[in-house]
Design an enzyme around this catalytic site. Sequence first.
Site, short mmCIF file in Angstrom:
data_model
loop_
_atom_site.label_atom_id
_atom_site.label_comp_id
_atom_site.label_asym_id
_atom_site.label_seq_id
_atom_site.Cartn_x
_atom_site.Cartn_y
_atom_site.Cartn_z
N SER A 14 0.85 -1.19 0.00
CA SER A 14 0.00 0.00 0.00
C SER A 14 0.88 1.24 0.00
O SER A 14 2.11 1.14 0.05
CB SER A 14 -0.89 0.00 1.24
N LYS A 15 0.24 2.37 -0.03
CA LYS A 15 0.94 3.67 -0.04
C LYS A 15 1.99 3.76 1.07
O LYS A 15 3.01 4.42 0.91
CB LYS A 15 -0.07 4.80 0.17
N ARG A 16 1.69 3.10 2.19
CA ARG A 16 2.62 3.12 3.31
C ARG A 16 4.01 2.62 2.93
O ARG A 16 5.00 2.99 3.53
CB ARG A 16 2.08 2.17 4.41
#
Length: 488
Positions: free
Chosen positions: A253-255
């Site tokens: 994910s973006k994380r």
Amino acid sequence: MSVRVRFAPSPTGFMHVGNARTALFNFLFARHNNGTFILRIEDTDIERHSEEAVNVIYEALKWMGLNWDEGPDVGGEYGPYRQSERLDIYKKYVEELKGKGLVYECFCTPEELDTMRKEQLERGEPPRYTGKCRDLTEEEKERLRAEGRKPVLRFKVPEDRIISFNDLIKGEIEIHSRQLGGDFVIVRSNGMPVYNFVVVIDDALMKISHVIRGEDHISNTPKQILLYEALGFPVPQFAHLPMILGTDRSKLSKRHGSTSVKEFRDKGYLSEAFTNFLALLGWYPKDGKEILSMEELIERFDIKDVNSAPAVFDTTKLNWMNQVYIRNYPIDKLTDLVIPYLEKAGYDVSKYDREWLEKVVEVTREYFTVLADAPIYMEMFLKDEFEVEEGAKEFVLEDETRLKVIENFYNRMKILEGELTPGIFKQIVKEVGKELKAKGKNLFMPVRIGLTGRMKGVELDILVSLLGKERVLRRIENSLKQLNEKSN
Ligand code: GLU
């Protein structure tokens, strides 16, 4: 049977790496088997989709080198290839299911469905649609319509059936019809048909032989198989690709940093490196060779070798691959790719001689991880009016010989006749050292600082030979001016 596969993205405005991997595996499978690779845009959710979002998909696929044989822009025998242009086709099959008595109108409101769900959960049952509207009479339907309710259309899921399929990656999968959550919606109350229904119509009419997609769609597959059967279509083969995780083993994910193809492209990953890296997310060639061109990938790709366990997106490995590609890329092409990054960093590239620029790229590329690093390492060649770094100034002024080294080097440079070759440069530095009794760090570091303003960087003999005498002199003048200001 000829191989026909499709990549069927929804235009969400960005291409996630997971989707890019799905596209790539479909492409490799098609090319390896002399099959057809089809692009279908799943845009029934019209409000959210714009032309721009469709272009994002085209751009990403083109950049990765995944050309499609049939699709919205190139056409093909089984079009149209955008779901928003196929609504009449879907209507026909809705009618067919109605005629067969396999669907019914459901008037339950979202609130009623929610209550139903909560009650089931309280009883410890898995949530499912109970089939409440299955047997409504015409009068009951009229009454509900008169209340202003708009029905959805639900497909009747058989009560007691085991639905099984042999997934080419996951193996034999069996699901009981009772686990499907009850009769499912195929047309929304606004008249729009839903994914699970239209995907079946499209895959069947487009004669898709293998459905290759992310494993998040496994739970949809049994519903789709029921629809294939209901409509009398042959069921294609399925292959569900493993999930992609971050290095911490949670879903990518973006994380974890960049997740869209465009972000990787903008940072300066070469499309060949990126594609090569994606190919190894869940698949590994039998011969263990990791750096593979598209032709080599096509030659080796076998869907049977795709791993069913999750793949880990390891940026360190991607960076390593990108470096390998950068180091081996044709220099003229690499220079073309580097130029936009130089322009973005404020350089007027038209000022430089092309051949000279290519030489600079040649001697600096081993330091780039991504193309965005190019201006950092090339700056030493491109900018004569640099600032001498604080630490470098202090280093020179710590010991008076060091400043003298720079001055002596300058004077010798000034009287140099003929070309400044790496050999001549080394000779000059040697003479400076002899005269001032300076060596090692006291000799080379001041020369480096005089030439670049920094204490680290590329090999100096290469630097000066690419700069030429005049620019070397201007640079040293610039550094000496700053060093003298500081010493006063
Ligand atoms: N539009 C769906 C998606 O983007 C396609 C799924 C499928 O390949 O069936 O996930």
